[in-house]
Design a protein around this motif. Structure first.
Motif, short mmCIF file in Angstrom:
data_model
loop_
_atom_site.label_atom_id
_atom_site.label_comp_id
_atom_site.label_asym_id
_atom_site.label_seq_id
_atom_site.Cartn_x
_atom_site.Cartn_y
_atom_site.Cartn_z
N ILE B 134 14.03 -40.01 25.67
CA ILE B 134 14.25 -41.42 25.37
C ILE B 134 14.79 -42.14 26.60
O ILE B 134 14.28 -43.18 27.02
CB ILE B 134 15.23 -41.60 24.19
N GLU B 135 15.80 -41.53 27.21
CA GLU B 135 16.44 -42.21 28.35
C GLU B 135 15.49 -42.30 29.53
O GLU B 135 15.42 -43.34 30.21
CB GLU B 135 17.74 -41.47 28.72
N ALA B 136 14.75 -41.23 29.74
CA ALA B 136 13.79 -41.26 30.85
C ALA B 136 12.74 -42.34 30.61
O ALA B 136 12.38 -43.11 31.53
CB ALA B 136 13.12 -39.90 31.02
N ASP B 137 12.24 -42.43 29.39
CA ASP B 137 11.21 -43.42 29.08
C ASP B 137 11.75 -44.84 29.16
O ASP B 137 11.03 -45.78 29.54
CB ASP B 137 10.62 -43.16 27.69
N LEU B 138 13.01 -45.01 28.80
CA LEU B 138 13.61 -46.34 28.94
C LEU B 138 13.62 -46.75 30.41
O LEU B 138 13.26 -47.88 30.75
CB LEU B 138 15.04 -46.35 28.38
N LEU B 139 14.01 -45.81 31.27
CA LEU B 139 14.09 -46.13 32.69
C LEU B 139 12.71 -46.42 33.27
O LEU B 139 12.56 -47.28 34.14
CB LEU B 139 14.74 -44.96 33.46
N ASP B 140 11.72 -45.71 32.78
CA ASP B 140 10.35 -45.93 33.28
C ASP B 140 9.67 -47.10 32.57
O ASP B 140 8.48 -47.33 32.75
CB ASP B 140 9.50 -44.67 33.06
N ASP B 141 10.41 -47.76 31.72
CA ASP B 141 9.91 -48.93 31.02
C ASP B 141 8.74 -48.59 30.11
O ASP B 141 7.81 -49.36 29.97
CB ASP B 141 9.49 -50.01 32.03
N ARG B 142 8.82 -47.40 29.51
CA ARG B 142 7.81 -47.06 28.49
C ARG B 142 8.38 -47.29 27.09
O ARG B 142 7.71 -47.10 26.10
CB ARG B 142 7.37 -45.60 28.64
N LEU B 270 22.89 -47.55 20.50
CA LEU B 270 21.62 -48.18 20.82
C LEU B 270 21.47 -48.10 22.33
O LEU B 270 22.37 -48.54 23.07
CB LEU B 270 21.65 -49.64 20.37
N LEU B 271 20.37 -47.56 22.79
CA LEU B 271 20.17 -47.40 24.23
C LEU B 271 19.11 -48.37 24.73
O LEU B 271 18.11 -48.63 24.05
CB LEU B 271 19.69 -45.98 24.54
N CYS B 272 19.34 -48.88 25.93
CA CYS B 272 18.29 -49.66 26.57
C CYS B 272 18.47 -49.57 28.07
O CYS B 272 19.51 -49.10 28.55
CB CYS B 272 18.28 -51.11 26.10
N ARG B 273 17.47 -49.98 28.78
CA ARG B 273 17.53 -50.00 30.23
C ARG B 273 18.48 -51.11 30.65
O ARG B 273 18.47 -52.20 30.09
CB ARG B 273 16.14 -50.23 30.80
#
Lengths: 301, 301
Positions: B134-142, B270-273
């Motif tokens: 999840i965190e990796a995808d948030l950073l990659d804007d996926r 709640l996580l977000c970039r």
DNA sequence: GGTAGCTATTGAGCTCGTCTATAGTCGGGG
DNA sequence: CCCCGACTATAGACGAGCTCAATAGCTACC
């Protein structure tokens, strides 16, 4: 401020490249210019269109929504430019034509059919009306072209001669004079019973003038309001009529009888409003009409 | 030169008024400006668009063709601006959400259903994945948002606490301890047979850590890979499991048994970039999640 | 912590859209 | 027949704003 096409193009380029620098290169503008203009667009729309914080620039929701319509708008403009070219190609257009009634019989049909066959994309509006009305409508720009007779035209009307129409006595197969040996002296016309167009037709007035000049008073047995009606009548009844030679050519069962002297000929002209502008369709129709006249003169003369 | 929106607006105004002076007044520009710009457009398109020779200005064939597309383009732009407003209204948009698997059981369902009911125009993409992913995808804007547990996050991830999740022992109707009088000392857990999530779940590791800290080695009778499976199993078999309290609330036939000491609680976040931009949809979802957490804390605490 | 790759900011230059003033054109009326 | 009114085209000046080069600011990666 309102968005301009420039803004749309810039936005699309940035969206496509996901990169301001690359987009600026493609657009042949500097990157600061691009940044400024996109920012301007965002301000104009009141929303952020691009998310610049990620690794690659991404459209926001508002951005994707707007880009869709921006693309559509640019597509429309491109289509508009193609449509303009189509008009020049005569693959689109519209032509409003009017003729005096006698022409419907032998000229309008073949001419319009030929024109439509060559330029099926041009819509035609063909109507019959008196010559006065044609000229008035041309001046008021309710018509593009008219076909009528040479003469005194209203000021502002431009007339170009197409061909010379000659009228002649015509009989059908049931007529006793069917095999008349030579030209018929006009004085003998009083013996014939005629079917003629009604008096409100210019052609009829032309004929009446001829009779008056030669002091002949033929017996009018039938009056009709169309050339078609006359040809049908003469084909079936022992009557004579007076018709343009071109009509006789199209009907093998009709026989022309030369008159002595012949009826005065009339010059058929193409009428239009005097103006610098003439639509491509109108110009093309004029050319077709002139061509038709050329071949017509050859067959009739 | 290319046509600009200005040219389109000017052309439409002139076409509508059939008069440059009147159109210029409406457009709030001088008449010479209008003349110049229309001429410029005609030059750009390579055709005459207006027939100025008639009494009233009239569109040429090319003009009518182009006007059609010009109108369409301007309509598209207006639609684009409305679409942008719609996004702000949350009547359009898209949201990519990921949750760690345990949440699917009790949180994703109601939260997503509620959000969709409020904003049916926003399309949702909800998926389960591990917290790392999840965190990796948030950073990659996926991804736009993630729901997971507080802890050490990757740099660039922003976490906002939603609520505190407590885990507890849970038994079904067929379990002998169904009417257990008071809290169950952790040491007695060794007597129970358990059904638990598999070891690759963060929740399972959390539970194992608790057991290890208290030197208990319960007998694992069943391992499952979804919370749903566990509730079904416990409802039908005399086994105990460990589940978030919220799950128990949703299943009347499940009975929570307090442990002594209780399992350490975890904070759901709640996580977000970390970024200046957050979509309207993401912001709205964050608010709904916070609301849900508030009501959830009330019912559970 | 330094560097590479981007985007944002700044201030100057110049294109071009706009204006006012005026000339040209076409009908209509005295 | 000429003048007058309505309209569009042309000319020259002004100024807004698009564009550019230079540079600062930011973030990620090594």
């Amino acid at each position: 401020m309102k968005p301009e096409l420039r803004h749309l193009r810039y936005l699309l380029a940035v969206a496509e490249h996901a990169n301001f620098t690359r987009a600026a290169e493609e657009l042949r503008v500097s990157q600061p210019t691009l940044s400024q203009q996109i920012r301007q667009l965002e301000k104009a729309l009141g929303v952020q269109l691009l998310d610049r914080t990620a690794r690659a620039i991404r459209l926001t929701d508002a951005g994707s929504a707007y880009v869709h319509y921006a693309r559509s708008a640019l597509r429309d403009l491109a289509a508009g430019e193609r449509a303009v070219l189509d008009v020049r190609d005569l693959s689109r257009g519209h032509l409003r034509l009017a003729v005096t009634p006698t022409f419907t019989a032998y000229l309008t049909g073949p001419l319009v059919a030929d024109f439509h066959a060559r330029h099926p994309g041009i819509t035609l509006d063909v109507r019959e009306m008196t010559q006065d009305r044609i000229e008035a409508d041309l001046l008021d720009d309710r018509l593009d072209l008219g076909i009528a007779f040479a003469g005194d035209h209203l000021p502002g009307i431009e007339a170009t001669a197409l061909f010379t129409e000659t009228l002649g006595l015509v009989v059908g197969p049931r007529h006793p004079d069917g095999q008349h040996p030579g030209p018929l002296p006009v004085a003998e016309l009083g013996d014939h019973r005629l079917a003629l167009l009604r008096g409100d037709f210019a052609t009829r007035r032309h004929i009446d003038r001829y009779f008056a000049e030669h002091h002949v008073q033929p017996r009018i047995a039938v009056e009709a309001d169309s050339v078609n009606a006359l040809t049908e009548i003469v084909t079936r009844a022992p009557l004579a009529t007076v018709l343009p030679d071109a009509v006789t050519h199209d009907h093998p069962q009709l026989t022309p009888i030369p008159l002595d002297p012949a009826l005065p000929s009339r010059t058929v002209t193409l009428l239009c409003r005097r103006s610098t502008y003439r639509s491509a369709a109108a110009r093309a129709f004029g050319h077709r009409a002139a061509d038709w006249a050329r071949t017509h003169d050859i067959t009739s003369g």
